[in-house]
Scaffold this motif. Structure first.
Motif, short mmCIF file in Angstrom:
data_model
loop_
_atom_site.label_atom_id
_atom_site.label_comp_id
_atom_site.label_asym_id
_atom_site.label_seq_id
_atom_site.Cartn_x
_atom_site.Cartn_y
_atom_site.Cartn_z
N LEU A 290 6.44 3.63 22.01
CA LEU A 290 7.69 3.79 21.47
C LEU A 290 7.71 4.11 19.94
O LEU A 290 8.39 4.97 19.22
CB LEU A 290 8.74 2.79 21.97
N GLY A 291 7.17 3.03 19.44
CA GLY A 291 6.93 2.72 17.85
C GLY A 291 6.25 4.08 17.37
O GLY A 291 6.71 4.52 16.20
N VAL A 292 5.25 4.46 17.93
CA VAL A 292 4.47 5.43 17.36
C VAL A 292 5.14 6.85 17.59
O VAL A 292 5.17 7.97 16.58
CB VAL A 292 2.98 5.83 18.30
N LEU A 293 6.04 6.91 18.60
CA LEU A 293 6.79 8.21 18.82
C LEU A 293 7.87 8.25 17.57
O LEU A 293 7.80 9.51 17.12
CB LEU A 293 7.45 7.90 20.33
N GLU B 259 -13.45 8.04 13.77
CA GLU B 259 -13.08 7.81 15.05
C GLU B 259 -11.79 7.10 15.64
O GLU B 259 -11.47 7.03 16.67
CB GLU B 259 -14.45 7.07 15.63
N VAL B 260 -11.04 6.52 14.67
CA VAL B 260 -9.80 5.73 14.74
C VAL B 260 -8.81 6.72 15.42
O VAL B 260 -7.89 6.19 16.23
CB VAL B 260 -9.41 5.02 13.66
N ILE B 261 -8.92 7.91 15.21
CA ILE B 261 -8.07 8.85 15.73
C ILE B 261 -8.10 8.90 17.07
O ILE B 261 -6.91 9.47 17.80
CB ILE B 261 -7.96 10.19 15.10
N TYR B 262 -9.03 8.50 17.88
CA TYR B 262 -9.18 8.51 19.48
C TYR B 262 -8.59 7.40 20.00
O TYR B 262 -8.48 7.21 21.24
CB TYR B 262 -10.84 8.73 19.59
N TYR B 263 -8.19 6.42 19.36
CA TYR B 263 -7.34 5.12 19.94
C TYR B 263 -5.94 5.68 20.31
O TYR B 263 -5.33 6.45 19.75
CB TYR B 263 -7.05 4.11 18.78
N PRO B 264 -5.80 5.29 21.64
CA PRO B 264 -4.45 5.75 22.11
C PRO B 264 -3.18 5.45 21.36
O PRO B 264 -3.19 4.19 20.89
CB PRO B 264 -4.10 5.11 23.42
N PHE B 265 -2.21 6.27 21.00
CA PHE B 265 -1.27 5.91 20.35
C PHE B 265 -1.31 5.52 18.78
O PHE B 265 -0.83 6.47 17.98
CB PHE B 265 -0.35 4.85 20.97
N PHE B 266 -1.92 4.51 18.49
CA PHE B 266 -2.43 4.16 17.38
C PHE B 266 -3.16 4.95 16.33
O PHE B 266 -2.78 5.45 15.32
CB PHE B 266 -3.27 2.76 17.19
N GLN C 188 -3.34 8.28 16.87
CA GLN C 188 -2.54 9.52 16.41
C GLN C 188 -1.89 9.42 15.28
O GLN C 188 -1.67 10.20 14.45
CB GLN C 188 -1.91 10.11 17.72
N LEU C 189 -1.17 8.12 15.18
CA LEU C 189 -0.20 7.91 14.02
C LEU C 189 -0.92 7.77 12.74
O LEU C 189 -0.67 8.15 11.62
CB LEU C 189 0.57 6.52 14.19
N TYR C 190 -2.21 7.11 12.93
CA TYR C 190 -3.05 6.88 11.86
C TYR C 190 -3.41 8.11 11.19
O TYR C 190 -3.54 8.22 9.96
CB TYR C 190 -4.31 5.91 12.07
N ALA C 191 -3.42 9.18 12.04
CA ALA C 191 -4.16 10.56 11.32
C ALA C 191 -3.05 11.17 10.91
O ALA C 191 -3.57 11.81 9.59
CB ALA C 191 -4.42 11.49 12.77
N LEU C 192 -1.78 10.93 10.88
CA LEU C 192 -0.70 11.25 10.29
C LEU C 192 -0.44 10.35 8.88
O LEU C 192 0.43 10.72 8.16
CB LEU C 192 0.41 11.51 10.78
N SER C 193 -0.67 9.17 8.89
CA SER C 193 -0.31 8.31 8.17
C SER C 193 -0.61 8.48 6.56
O SER C 193 0.34 7.73 5.80
CB SER C 193 -0.87 6.84 8.24
N GLY C 194 -1.43 9.07 6.15
CA GLY C 194 -1.77 9.27 4.70
C GLY C 194 -2.83 8.01 4.24
O GLY C 194 -3.32 8.06 3.26
N HIS C 195 -3.19 7.06 5.35
CA HIS C 195 -4.17 6.33 5.01
C HIS C 195 -5.59 6.82 5.12
O HIS C 195 -5.67 7.93 5.54
CB HIS C 195 -4.01 5.06 5.94
#
Length: 266
Positions: A33-36, A119-126, A128-135
């Motif tokens: 829910l938080g990631v959404l 490879e962090v982008i393949y972790y469920p939910f977290f 996908q958010l990380y890929a958009l995060s700017g980190h």
């Protein structure tokens, strides 16, 4: 009698397993829910990488802090005065579980950007958010790309007065013992001139072990140590500086989490 003791142990074990699963389901639901919600925020902030990074700091201090609470592990924190959001720094922590990712995201000040493997982008939910995060993400399998990424990260940190958070071991320690440190942290310190602040985690590996679906209620210790002065660090003395930083962790860890070589030499 012996039979009743055995029955009691089985019942206790079953309740513990049910509790563990309920907490994992609750945590997964909160994360999803938080990631959404935050992904919508990320899309709105897409033109500004800095704003996206700061918005994800808020995610860490709300959603990921809630995840730590759901884990049921009491967290004892000392040295919080060293987390000074007014002074940029490079925060480094030992890494033994996904929980220490949540804890560092919760504790590090606003304006801190983390560095993770690509490879962090393949972790469920977290992921996908990380890929958009700017980190930041780096390709650990390609030395030239990793070095170029570190230079770009250092430049962005200087330009936008950011702090940086990373795990210098590069990957999780399965048994909780400190692993060797990668050289990237030294290059970042030399290029940015920022002090390094060690965050020492204890007992996290016993809470949620790698590739395990069992979540134990164990006390977790977090010690934030005083800043390590990096003003005299130089690229040509990289091994000396790396050993100096790693020794700070070894001195602060319990014997059960010391590197095996260190334990043998003691």
């Amino acid at each position: 009698d012996g039979r009743s003791d055995w029955s009691s142990d089985v019942c206790s074990s079953d309740l513990s397993l049910i509790s563990s699963w309920l907490r994992i389901v609750a945590g997964t639901t909160v994360m999803a829910l938080g990631v959404l919600v935050w992904c919508v925020v990320m899309v709105v902030l897409l033109p500004s990488r800095t704003l996206r990074a700061r918005a994800c700091n808020v995610f860490g201090k709300t959603v990921l802090r809630t995840m730590v609470w759901i884990s049921g592990c009491p967290v004892s924190i000392t040295g919080r005065e060293h987390l000074d959001g007014q002074r940029p720094a490079i925060y480094v922590s030992n890494h033994t579980s996904i929980l220490d990712i949540f804890i560092t995201a919760w504790l590090t000040p606003m304006g801190t950007c983390s560095i993770a493997k690509k490879e962090v982008i393949y972790y469920p939910f977290f992921g996908q958010l990380y890929a958009l995060s700017g980190h930041f993400r780096i390709d650990r399998g390609n030395r030239e790309k990793a070095i170029a990424s570190m230079k770009a990260i250092a430049e962005r940190a200087r330009k936008h007065t950011l702090s940086i958070m990373l795990f210098p071991e590069g990957h999780r320690s399965r048994d909780g013992r400190l692993l060797g440190f990668k050289k990237g942290v030294i290059h970042l310190a030399v290029q940015t001139g920022l002090p390094v602040i060690p965050i020492v985690m204890t007992n996290v590996h016993n809470a949620w072990q790698t590739k395990s679906m069992s979540l134990g209620r164990v006390p977790i210790g977090v010690t934030i140590l005083p800043p390590v002065d990096t003003s005299k660090w130089e690229d040509q003395d990289i091994e000396v500086s790396l050993n100096e930083l790693r020794q700070v962790f070894i001195d602060a860890l319990p014997e059960s989490q010391m590197p095996l070589a260190k334990k043998a030499a003691a």
